[in-house]
Design an enzyme around this catalytic site. Structure first.
Site, PDB file in Angstrom:
ATOM      1  N   TYR A   1       0.198  -1.007   0.415  1.00 43.21           N
ATOM      2  CA  TYR A   1      -0.117   0.301   0.194  1.00 43.21           C
ATOM      3  C   TYR A   1       1.170   1.705   0.140  1.00 43.21           C
ATOM      4  O   TYR A   1       0.767   2.249   0.846  1.00 43.21           O
ATOM      5  CB  TYR A   1      -0.551   0.156   1.268  1.00 43.21           C
ATOM      6  CG  TYR A   1      -1.771  -0.824   0.993  1.00 43.21           C
ATOM      7  CD1 TYR A   1      -3.595  -0.412   0.311  1.00 43.21           C
ATOM      8  CD2 TYR A   1      -2.321  -2.306   1.379  1.00 43.21           C
ATOM      9  CE1 TYR A   1      -4.262  -1.844   0.083  1.00 43.21           C
ATOM     10  CE2 TYR A   1      -3.218  -2.982   0.901  1.00 43.21           C
ATOM     11  CZ  TYR A   1      -4.350  -2.361   0.459  1.00 43.21           C
ATOM     12  OH  TYR A   1      -5.212  -3.251  -0.363  1.00 43.21           O
TER      13      TYR A   1
ATOM     14  N   TYR B   1     -14.839  -4.325   2.288  1.00 40.95           N
ATOM     15  CA  TYR B   1     -13.555  -4.451   2.561  1.00 40.95           C
ATOM     16  C   TYR B   1     -13.170  -5.845   3.217  1.00 40.95           C
ATOM     17  O   TYR B   1     -13.643  -6.515   4.514  1.00 40.95           O
ATOM     18  CB  TYR B   1     -11.914  -4.061   3.024  1.00 40.95           C
ATOM     19  CG  TYR B   1     -10.738  -3.982   3.086  1.00 40.95           C
ATOM     20  CD1 TYR B   1     -10.465  -4.354   2.469  1.00 40.95           C
ATOM     21  CD2 TYR B   1     -10.613  -5.110   4.082  1.00 40.95           C
ATOM     22  CE1 TYR B   1      -8.997  -4.485   1.503  1.00 40.95           C
ATOM     23  CE2 TYR B   1      -9.091  -5.550   3.898  1.00 40.95           C
ATOM     24  CZ  TYR B   1      -8.574  -5.274   2.841  1.00 40.95           C
ATOM     25  OH  TYR B   1      -7.143  -5.700   2.692  1.00 40.95           O
TER      26      TYR B   1
ATOM     27  N   LYS C   1      -7.176 -11.113  12.290  1.00 40.68           N
ATOM     28  CA  LYS C   1      -6.298 -10.089  13.517  1.00 40.68           C
ATOM     29  C   LYS C   1      -6.261 -10.334  14.763  1.00 40.68           C
ATOM     30  O   LYS C   1      -4.987 -10.010  14.957  1.00 40.68           O
ATOM     31  CB  LYS C   1      -6.510  -8.243  13.126  1.00 40.68           C
ATOM     32  CG  LYS C   1      -6.916  -8.648  11.708  1.00 40.68           C
ATOM     33  CD  LYS C   1      -7.116  -6.694  10.639  1.00 40.68           C
ATOM     34  CE  LYS C   1      -6.751  -6.490   9.799  1.00 40.68           C
ATOM     35  NZ  LYS C   1      -7.493  -6.706   8.189  1.00 40.68           N
TER      36      LYS C   1
HETATM   37  C1  LIG Z   1      -7.745  -7.135   7.339  1.00 44.25           C
HETATM   38  C2  LIG Z   1      -8.894  -7.194   6.735  1.00 44.25           C
HETATM   39  C3  LIG Z   1      -8.630  -8.628   6.099  1.00 44.25           C
HETATM   40  C4  LIG Z   1      -8.020  -8.835   5.099  1.00 44.25           C
HETATM   41  O1  LIG Z   1      -6.941  -9.779   6.287  1.00 44.25           O
HETATM   42  P1  LIG Z   1      -5.553 -10.240   6.144  1.00 44.25           P
HETATM   43  O2  LIG Z   1      -4.504 -10.716   7.139  1.00 44.25           O
HETATM   44  O3  LIG Z   1      -4.612  -8.399   5.762  1.00 44.25           O
HETATM   45  O4  LIG Z   1      -5.914 -10.770   4.981  1.00 44.25           O
HETATM   46  C5  LIG Z   1      -9.948  -9.160   5.774  1.00 44.25           C
HETATM   47  N1  LIG Z   1     -11.184  -8.689   5.801  1.00 44.25           N
HETATM   48  C6  LIG Z   1     -11.082  -7.378   6.781  1.00 44.25           C
HETATM   49  C7  LIG Z   1     -12.907  -6.979   7.747  1.00 44.25           C
HETATM   50  C8  LIG Z   1     -10.197  -6.616   7.283  1.00 44.25           C
HETATM   51  O5  LIG Z   1     -10.267  -5.911   7.946  1.00 44.25           O
END
Ligand SMILES: *Cc1c(COP(=O)(O)O)cnc(C)c1O
Length: 427
Positions: free
Chosen positions: A12, A139, A270
């Protein structure tokens, strides 16, 4: 030192115009220490993962012990205690209808697994369906399927021809004092009902309560309840992407608990390992699991990653979950503090609008001459000013948001609001 002579191509990042990266030599709690001696307060949990703060001693201890015991093993045909225990413990904290745990290693793949699970669920049942309803602004990650259900993102322009079609509906984003919220919700629900009446959808994919990357756009629990009701009524799968909202972010352990709704498939990543190692899970109901459970080998879920269920990551996940169980106030109480400081420092500020909070997250838009959104030119300017003041805050376009580790003190939190106020006053 790390400038243009570094061979690293950053995520990014427009490499030509970006400022050189800062070299971090140590993390401790909410603090990052740089090689030039500066300390930066991590107000966004390092891309939303560091829920207990950096280098948490209990997680470090777990990692050290597990590394001496078993660092990695093939996960087909073999299992290990950290994965078994983490799966069981996770299930005690989610709606009871979720009973199965599929491991992968990042948020995008957790979503990719969810889409494949949903698609094959219908396929195995002899009624193939592959069309999804998704939300504008959604997203869901970086892979082709995850991008397809997050197609409106400004980042995916170059990839549009690779993405599969979905039915996209507006996300009823709301904020403090929003008088249009009910109208927005019913407009979306009407659209979804209209689509579902035409039949043949595999599922509905949503980031429940908060669309993260779109700019911390928040919806009400009531909306999710109505959405879940529609999904049930029409028999389509409800998929919650709680990759960001999971593990306390919304003030409850999960957004599904806070909204009293139960998805058919739940994606988590996460915060899962306490922000220590890449790990994710896709949880499913018995009904979905049973569609794959067969003497027929072709009905199995043919998905898996080399590092699936990595023991180090699972062990840290278990410790992280224990920490959340032991100290729930960290995420439960933060909304009250956010609200207090929002009122004290920012409410009514002429340069701000759409103030909002949900659990540990607070967000607001800066009024500018440009259009709202990720490419608003104010973002890099604000980011640089915050960094100069010693705060890691990365506005998403003209949206400023805070998402600190749960160990932040109220004084430290207040200092963030004070600096936002100062910087806005001098803008
Ligand atoms: C960060 C995120 C993802 C992607 O996760 P990565 O570990 O970066 O591949 C998918 N969905 C949501 C809602 C996110 O915030």
């Amino acid at each position: 030192m790390l400038n243009s002579d570094s061979p690293i191509w950053r995520p990014y990042t427009q490499m030509k115009t970006a400022a050189p990266p800062l070299n971090v030599i140590k993390g401790e709690g909410i603090w990052l220490e740089l090689d030039d001696g500066r300390r930066i307060m991590d107000c966004i949990s390092s891309w939303w993962v560091t829920i207990h703060g950096h280098a948490h001693p209990a997680i470090a201890e777990t990692l050290y012990r597990q590394a001496q015991q078993l660092e990695q093993v093939i996960f087909a045909g073999f299992t290990h205690e950290p994965a078994e225990q983490l799966a069981r413990k996770l299930l005690t904290h989610v709606p009871a209808s979720l009973t199965r745990v599929f491991f992968s290693d990042n948020g995008s793949t957790a979503v990719e697994v969810a889409l494949k699970m949903a698609c094959q669920y219908w396929h195995n049942g002899g009624e193939p369906r592959s069309r999804f309803i998704s939300f504008e602004g959604g997203y869901h990650g970086e892979t082709i399927g995850a991008m397809s259900v997050g197609k409106s993102s400004p980042w995916w322009q170059a990839f549009q021809s690779l993405l599969f079609e979905t039915d996209m509906v507006p996300f009823p984003a709301t904020f403090d004092g929003d008088e249009q919220v009910e109208a927005k919700e019913s407009e979306t629900l009407d659209k979804i009902e209209f689509l579902l009446k035409q039949g043949h959808h595999a599922g509905i994919v949503i980031e429940p309560l908060i669309q993260g990357a779109a700019g911390m756009r928040m919806c009400r629990p009531q909306f999710l309840q109505a959405l879940a009701q529609l999904a049930r009524q029409f028999g389509v799968l409800l998929i919650y992407d709680e990759v960001m909202t999971g593990f306390g972010r919304t003030g409850s352990l999960f957004a599904c608990l806070k909204s009293a709704t139960a998805p058919d498939i739940l994606c988590l990543s996460k915060g899962l390992s306490g922000g220590c190692l890449p790990l994710s899970v896709t949880l499913a109901t018995d009904a979905i699991y049973e569609a794959f459970y067969s003497n027929d080998a072709t009905k199995a879920l043919y998905h898996g990653h080399t590092y699936t269920g990595n023991p180090l990551a699972c062990a840290t996940g278990l410790t992280s979950l224990e920490l959340l169980e032991q100290h729930p106030q960290g995420f439960q109480d933060m909304e009250t503090h956010h609200r207090r400081y929002l009122v004290q420092y920012l409410q009514g500020h002429p340069k701000l609008e759409h103030l909002r909070t949900c659990g540990t997250i607070a967000a607001m838009e800066v009024k500018t001459d440009g259009t709202d959104g990720y490419f608003n030119a104010i973002a890099p300017i604000l980011k640089a000013k915050f960094l100069d003041a010693g705060f890691l805050i990365r506005p998403l376009g003209n949206t400023i948001y805070l998402m600190p580790p749960y160990c932040i003190t109220t004084d430290e939190l207040e200092s963030i609001y004070r600096v936002i106020r100062q910087i806005l006053d001098n803008l």
